[in-house]
Write a protein that holds these residues in place. Sequence first.
Motif, PDB file in Angstrom:
ATOM      1  N   THR A 171       0.572  -1.170  -0.024  1.00 17.94           N
ATOM      2  CA  THR A 171      -0.501   0.233   0.377  1.00 17.94           C
ATOM      3  C   THR A 171       0.690   0.903  -0.009  1.00 17.94           C
ATOM      4  O   THR A 171       0.380   2.093  -0.682  1.00 17.94           O
ATOM      5  CB  THR A 171      -0.962   0.748   1.330  1.00 17.94           C
ATOM      6  OG1 THR A 171      -1.497  -1.026   0.974  1.00 17.94           O
ATOM      7  CG2 THR A 171      -2.075   1.054   1.301  1.00 17.94           C
ATOM      8  N   VAL A 173       2.293   1.395  -3.657  1.00 17.65           N
ATOM      9  CA  VAL A 173       1.880   2.417  -4.482  1.00 17.65           C
ATOM     10  C   VAL A 173       1.750   3.150  -4.478  1.00 17.65           C
ATOM     11  O   VAL A 173       1.742   4.572  -5.534  1.00 17.65           O
ATOM     12  CB  VAL A 173       0.312   1.136  -5.077  1.00 17.65           C
ATOM     13  CG1 VAL A 173      -0.744   1.957  -5.293  1.00 17.65           C
ATOM     14  CG2 VAL A 173       0.812  -0.269  -4.954  1.00 17.65           C
ATOM     15  N   VAL A 174       1.024   3.797  -3.466  1.00 15.09           N
ATOM     16  CA  VAL A 174       1.559   5.379  -2.728  1.00 15.09           C
ATOM     17  C   VAL A 174       2.592   6.275  -3.179  1.00 15.09           C
ATOM     18  O   VAL A 174       2.489   7.204  -4.054  1.00 15.09           O
ATOM     19  CB  VAL A 174       0.050   5.587  -1.567  1.00 15.09           C
ATOM     20  CG1 VAL A 174       0.817   7.314  -1.024  1.00 15.09           C
ATOM     21  CG2 VAL A 174      -0.669   5.028  -0.636  1.00 15.09           C
ATOM     22  N   LEU A 196       2.655   6.660  -6.829  1.00 14.21           N
ATOM     23  CA  LEU A 196       1.728   8.077  -7.517  1.00 14.21           C
ATOM     24  C   LEU A 196       2.002   8.733  -7.365  1.00 14.21           C
ATOM     25  O   LEU A 196       1.999  10.703  -8.092  1.00 14.21           O
ATOM     26  CB  LEU A 196       0.236   8.006  -6.793  1.00 14.21           C
ATOM     27  CG  LEU A 196      -0.326   5.845  -7.254  1.00 14.21           C
ATOM     28  CD1 LEU A 196      -1.926   6.396  -6.289  1.00 14.21           C
ATOM     29  CD2 LEU A 196      -0.878   5.893  -8.498  1.00 14.21           C
ATOM     30  N   GLY A 237       2.215   3.420 -11.942  1.00 14.28           N
ATOM     31  CA  GLY A 237       1.321   3.258 -10.536  1.00 14.28           C
ATOM     32  C   GLY A 237       0.146   2.729 -10.357  1.00 14.28           C
ATOM     33  O   GLY A 237      -0.324   2.117  -9.186  1.00 14.28           O
ATOM     34  N   LEU A 238      -0.359   3.165 -11.111  1.00 17.82           N
ATOM     35  CA  LEU A 238      -2.060   2.788 -11.692  1.00 17.82           C
ATOM     36  C   LEU A 238      -1.913   1.105 -11.384  1.00 17.82           C
ATOM     37  O   LEU A 238      -3.001   0.760 -10.762  1.00 17.82           O
ATOM     38  CB  LEU A 238      -2.808   3.728 -11.949  1.00 17.82           C
ATOM     39  CG  LEU A 238      -2.719   5.046 -13.125  1.00 17.82           C
ATOM     40  CD1 LEU A 238      -3.386   5.287 -13.448  1.00 17.82           C
ATOM     41  CD2 LEU A 238      -4.117   5.027 -11.368  1.00 17.82           C
ATOM     42  N   ALA A 246      -1.638  -0.606  -8.211  1.00 21.54           N
ATOM     43  CA  ALA A 246      -2.782  -0.441  -6.870  1.00 21.54           C
ATOM     44  C   ALA A 246      -3.501  -1.069  -7.800  1.00 21.54           C
ATOM     45  O   ALA A 246      -4.315  -1.992  -6.700  1.00 21.54           O
ATOM     46  CB  ALA A 246      -3.142   0.737  -7.304  1.00 21.54           C
TER      47      ALA A 246
END
Length: 428
Positions: free
Chosen positions: A111, A114-115, A118, A199-200, A203
């Motif tokens: 998590t 991933v943040v 982005l 990044g997307l 996610a």
Amino acid sequence: MPSASTEALSTSSAPSESAPSESSAPQQLMPGRPGYRRMSFALFAAGVATFALLYSTQALLPAITSDFGVTASQASWTVSAATGGLALFVLPLSALSERFGRRTMMTASLTVAVVIGLLVPFAPNLGWLIALRAVQGAALAGLPASAMAFLAEEVRPKALVAAIGLFVAGNSIGGMSGRILAGWAAQAWGWRAALGTIGLVAAVCAVGFRLLLPAARNFTPVSLNPRALGRTVGAHLGDPLLRRLFAIGALFMTVFGAVYTVIGYRLVGAPFDLAQGLAGSVFLVYLVGTVSSAAAGRLVDRLGRRGALYLAGSTTAVGLLLSLADLLPVVLLGLVLITAGFFAGHAVASSAVSHTAKTGRAQASALYQSAYYLGSSAGGALGAVAFHAGGWAGTVALGLLAVLGVVAVTVHGSHSARAARRMTTAVR
């Protein structure tokens, strides 16, 4: 000190809080049992996200170099900082997984990574980009070793090599798809949009991982004890077999990090002059890694662990030599062999670590991952320096030196095993 018998891949482990035996853990997963497929897909998705994020800038280095007006060696730190951050934090985060659980640690790590993934596209300069990548790598550190420990606890020993092979296969798919996607996205919209796209994708993988991964059935939390952790780490570092496996993982990854950090520069330059998208598409050869890592168990069954390592090393060396050619098809064949050899060697060495460590498997896996990703950092940085100094031939020379190291360590292991058997026979 391990006995000679530990030189082989064992199919059993002593009961412990870290890895219950087959008789004491009837709920362990195996092919055909409920939950095994979900677990496989979940960790495959985690592997995809991890490698896509960890190496997200690797296919984009020529574009980053051009945009920021820096050298290849400077740009390569956007890769080496991430792998270095992972190497430094994998041990402490694996210790936290002993207290809070593998599933919780893997979810939190993915998590946070991933943040940050982005946010990376908005880095204003190279310094900020390297810093964010270092933090991202540190965040990802909670996933690889925890995943290996989760598999060792939740999967029957006879199916462990195959299960780890699938996780490593997810790494290869993530490395491939992330780099290819980044290459084409960068060609169309620039390298910042390419990083946002990665990044997307990560996610989506993270959400799938959390929804699919079954609850742990054989994990027993333990309190955090720095002294006990130090003793466990010291015991692992004092085990000659584990030290050899750590060195083999680091050396294989030195080759891989060097080759794939620099290959983009070679392909976009003379005599190939490929566009960014086409240069990124060369990472399709990662599919070979998916096959070779999943087949590692069969290689060990037929050749033994050391035989499989010799085959993986020689395959990698042949690939390096072929990559010196100025014919694109021959270079691609060389990359295929390098990739196949690397992923096979990595799967064999990493699964051997899980078998060898009877207790503290999370720490053993963490030490392997630390060595492995330090090898990646060293390979990326030194590969770029070698390329700057001697062109692609310099990078190949570095890779061959690392392969020679793998062979030397494996030969030393063979001699040590024979010496131990002779000593045992003499005592009897």
